[in-house]
Write a protein that holds these residues in place. Structure first.
Motif, PDB file in Angstrom:
ATOM      1  N   LEU A 126       0.845  -1.185   0.000  1.00 30.10           N
ATOM      2  CA  LEU A 126       0.000   0.000   0.000  1.00 30.10           C
ATOM      3  C   LEU A 126       0.883   1.239   0.000  1.00 30.10           C
ATOM      4  O   LEU A 126       1.984   1.219   0.552  1.00 30.10           O
ATOM      5  N   VAL A 127       0.375   2.315  -0.595  1.00 29.29           N
ATOM      6  CA  VAL A 127       1.121   3.570  -0.596  1.00 29.29           C
ATOM      7  C   VAL A 127       0.147   4.736  -0.710  1.00 29.29           C
ATOM      8  O   VAL A 127      -0.925   4.602  -1.313  1.00 29.29           O
ATOM      9  N   TYR A 128       0.516   5.849  -0.110  1.00 35.76           N
ATOM     10  CA  TYR A 128      -0.236   7.098  -0.242  1.00 35.76           C
ATOM     11  C   TYR A 128       0.700   8.087  -0.904  1.00 35.76           C
ATOM     12  O   TYR A 128       1.670   8.546  -0.290  1.00 35.76           O
ATOM     13  N   GLY A 129       0.443   8.367  -2.167  1.00 32.29           N
ATOM     14  CA  GLY A 129       1.337   9.252  -2.902  1.00 32.29           C
ATOM     15  C   GLY A 129       0.827   9.527  -4.300  1.00 32.29           C
ATOM     16  O   GLY A 129      -0.307   9.187  -4.648  1.00 32.29           O
ATOM     17  N   ASP A 130       1.665  10.115  -5.096  1.00 30.80           N
ATOM     18  CA  ASP A 130       1.336  10.518  -6.459  1.00 30.80           C
ATOM     19  C   ASP A 130       1.019   9.279  -7.316  1.00 30.80           C
ATOM     20  O   ASP A 130       1.893   8.449  -7.546  1.00 30.80           O
ATOM     21  N   PRO A 131      -0.224   9.163  -7.811  1.00 28.40           N
ATOM     22  CA  PRO A 131      -0.598   7.995  -8.621  1.00 28.40           C
ATOM     23  C   PRO A 131       0.244   7.853  -9.888  1.00 28.40           C
ATOM     24  O   PRO A 131       0.528   6.735 -10.313  1.00 28.40           O
ATOM     25  N   GLU A 132       0.656   8.943 -10.471  1.00 30.18           N
ATOM     26  CA  GLU A 132       1.476   8.862 -11.680  1.00 30.18           C
ATOM     27  C   GLU A 132       2.844   8.247 -11.352  1.00 30.18           C
ATOM     28  O   GLU A 132       3.343   7.396 -12.074  1.00 30.18           O
ATOM     29  N   TYR A 133       3.425   8.686 -10.243  1.00 32.66           N
ATOM     30  CA  TYR A 133       4.732   8.164  -9.842  1.00 32.66           C
ATOM     31  C   TYR A 133       4.637   6.686  -9.449  1.00 32.66           C
ATOM     32  O   TYR A 133       5.360   5.841  -9.974  1.00 32.66           O
ATOM     33  N   TYR A 134       3.749   6.369  -8.511  1.00 31.04           N
ATOM     34  CA  TYR A 134       3.678   5.000  -8.006  1.00 31.04           C
ATOM     35  C   TYR A 134       2.980   4.048  -8.979  1.00 31.04           C
ATOM     36  O   TYR A 134       3.188   2.842  -8.920  1.00 31.04           O
ATOM     37  N   GLY A 135       2.200   4.590  -9.895  1.00 31.01           N
ATOM     38  CA  GLY A 135       1.549   3.762 -10.907  1.00 31.01           C
ATOM     39  C   GLY A 135       2.544   3.012 -11.775  1.00 31.01           C
ATOM     40  O   GLY A 135       2.290   1.897 -12.220  1.00 31.01           O
ATOM     41  N   TYR A 155      -6.221  13.477   0.068  1.00 32.81           N
ATOM     42  CA  TYR A 155      -6.403  13.181  -1.351  1.00 32.81           C
ATOM     43  C   TYR A 155      -6.674  11.692  -1.519  1.00 32.81           C
ATOM     44  O   TYR A 155      -5.744  10.892  -1.609  1.00 32.81           O
ATOM     45  N   ASP A 156      -7.960  11.324  -1.591  1.00 30.79           N
ATOM     46  CA  ASP A 156      -8.323   9.907  -1.711  1.00 30.79           C
ATOM     47  C   ASP A 156      -7.664   9.227  -2.903  1.00 30.79           C
ATOM     48  O   ASP A 156      -7.312   8.052  -2.840  1.00 30.79           O
ATOM     49  N   PHE A 157      -7.488   9.948  -3.994  1.00 23.97           N
ATOM     50  CA  PHE A 157      -6.918   9.353  -5.209  1.00 23.97           C
ATOM     51  C   PHE A 157      -5.466   8.917  -5.018  1.00 23.97           C
ATOM     52  O   PHE A 157      -4.938   8.154  -5.814  1.00 23.97           O
ATOM     53  N   GLY A 158      -4.816   9.399  -3.967  1.00 22.81           N
ATOM     54  CA  GLY A 158      -3.428   9.028  -3.709  1.00 22.81           C
ATOM     55  C   GLY A 158      -3.257   7.703  -2.983  1.00 22.81           C
ATOM     56  O   GLY A 158      -2.149   7.185  -2.883  1.00 22.81           O
ATOM     57  N   TRP A 159      -4.352   7.145  -2.472  1.00 22.66           N
ATOM     58  CA  TRP A 159      -4.288   5.876  -1.743  1.00 22.66           C
ATOM     59  C   TRP A 159      -4.318   4.737  -2.752  1.00 22.66           C
ATOM     60  O   TRP A 159      -5.280   4.582  -3.499  1.00 22.66           O
ATOM     61  N   GLN A 160      -3.241   3.921  -2.793  1.00 22.38           N
ATOM     62  CA  GLN A 160      -3.087   2.915  -3.831  1.00 22.38           C
ATOM     63  C   GLN A 160      -2.616   1.591  -3.264  1.00 22.38           C
ATOM     64  O   GLN A 160      -2.007   1.553  -2.193  1.00 22.38           O
ATOM     65  N   ALA A 161      -2.888   0.538  -4.024  1.00 19.65           N
ATOM     66  CA  ALA A 161      -2.467  -0.799  -3.617  1.00 19.65           C
ATOM     67  C   ALA A 161      -1.851  -1.525  -4.810  1.00 19.65           C
ATOM     68  O   ALA A 161      -2.127  -1.205  -5.970  1.00 19.65           O
ATOM     69  N   LEU A 162      -1.027  -2.484  -4.481  1.00 23.03           N
ATOM     70  CA  LEU A 162      -0.398  -3.364  -5.460  1.00 23.03           C
ATOM     71  C   LEU A 162      -0.522  -4.780  -4.917  1.00 23.03           C
ATOM     72  O   LEU A 162      -0.098  -5.052  -3.787  1.00 23.03           O
ATOM     73  N   MET A 163      -1.136  -5.659  -5.677  1.00 23.09           N
ATOM     74  CA  MET A 163      -1.282  -7.047  -5.246  1.00 23.09           C
ATOM     75  C   MET A 163      -0.078  -7.842  -5.737  1.00 23.09           C
ATOM     76  O   MET A 163       0.360  -7.682  -6.874  1.00 23.09           O
ATOM     77  N   LEU A 164       0.455  -8.685  -4.872  1.00 25.50           N
ATOM     78  CA  LEU A 164       1.589  -9.545  -5.188  1.00 25.50           C
ATOM     79  C   LEU A 164       1.124 -10.992  -5.275  1.00 25.50           C
ATOM     80  O   LEU A 164       0.084 -11.359  -4.712  1.00 25.50           O
ATOM     81  N   ASN A 165       1.886 -11.812  -5.934  1.00 24.74           N
ATOM     82  CA  ASN A 165       1.651 -13.264  -5.972  1.00 24.74           C
ATOM     83  C   ASN A 165       0.263 -13.647  -6.484  1.00 24.74           C
ATOM     84  O   ASN A 165      -0.314 -14.628  -6.023  1.00 24.74           O
TER      85      ASN A 165
END
Length: 185
Positions: A126-135, A155-165
């Protein structure tokens, strides 16, 4: 565990786990890369994550160049409020010394951490940051909506997730708490 990246013109570069012996260089990196307002907030977070590494199972790594840490990132576990089989870590904070920015060091740290967590059975980052950067690392704001942080976000749009495995998420929203270092920031 150290990963020697390359030795070129006698410059030694590696990604390695951070220890309390690195705090001075990490502090310099954070105060150099963040604004005067942000550095006093972000540095104590990574300092706490490094100091409490074994207590909370935090994972803090740095990019070392010629014996000095010039980029650093912290990851800490989240604790789901419901009985859940998913494990996740938050990426925060991340900094690269200004003189070493735009050279791919943060990318190397994030990719190294993704491999580490994938190998160790972690399901999500999980990360809270710039969607363009972390995307560009695979983080996704739509996936982030499945994870409910313990505090309101500006900024709700900055909350992001990445699923592994290839972990699949159910449709339910997963509320969680995080380590004190992030809760206090």
């Amino acid at each position: 565990k150290m990963a020697l990246l390359k030795c070129f013109n006698e410059r030694i570069m590696m990604i390695r786990k951070l220890t309390i012996n690195d705090l001075s260089a990490v502090e310099e990196t954070f105060f150099n890369s963040f604004s005067v307002e942000e550095a006093p907030i972000t540095y104590p977070v990574i300092k706490s994550l490094i100091e409490e590494d074994t207590t909370n199972n935090n994972y803090c790594i740095g990019y070392e160049l010629d014996g000095k840490i010039v980029s650093a990132v912290g990851f800490s576990p989240v604790f789901f409020k419901s009985d859940n089989e998913i494990s996740a870590y938050i990426l925060a904070p991340l900094a690269t010394h200004q003189s070493h920015q735009k050279k791919g060091l943060a990318t190397k740290l994030i990719e190294s951490a993704k491999a580490y967590f994938s190998e160790n059975g972690v399901d999500a980052l999980l990360v809270y940051g710039d969607p363009e950067y972390y995307g560009r690392y695979g983080f996704n704001a739509n996936l982030g909506k499945n994870f409910i942080p313990p505090y309101p976000l500006e900024y709700d749009f900055g909350w992001q997730a990445l699923m592994l495995n290839n972990t699949k998420l159910s449709d339910r929203k997963l509320a969680f708490t995080c380590v004190d270092a992030l809760s206090d920031a």
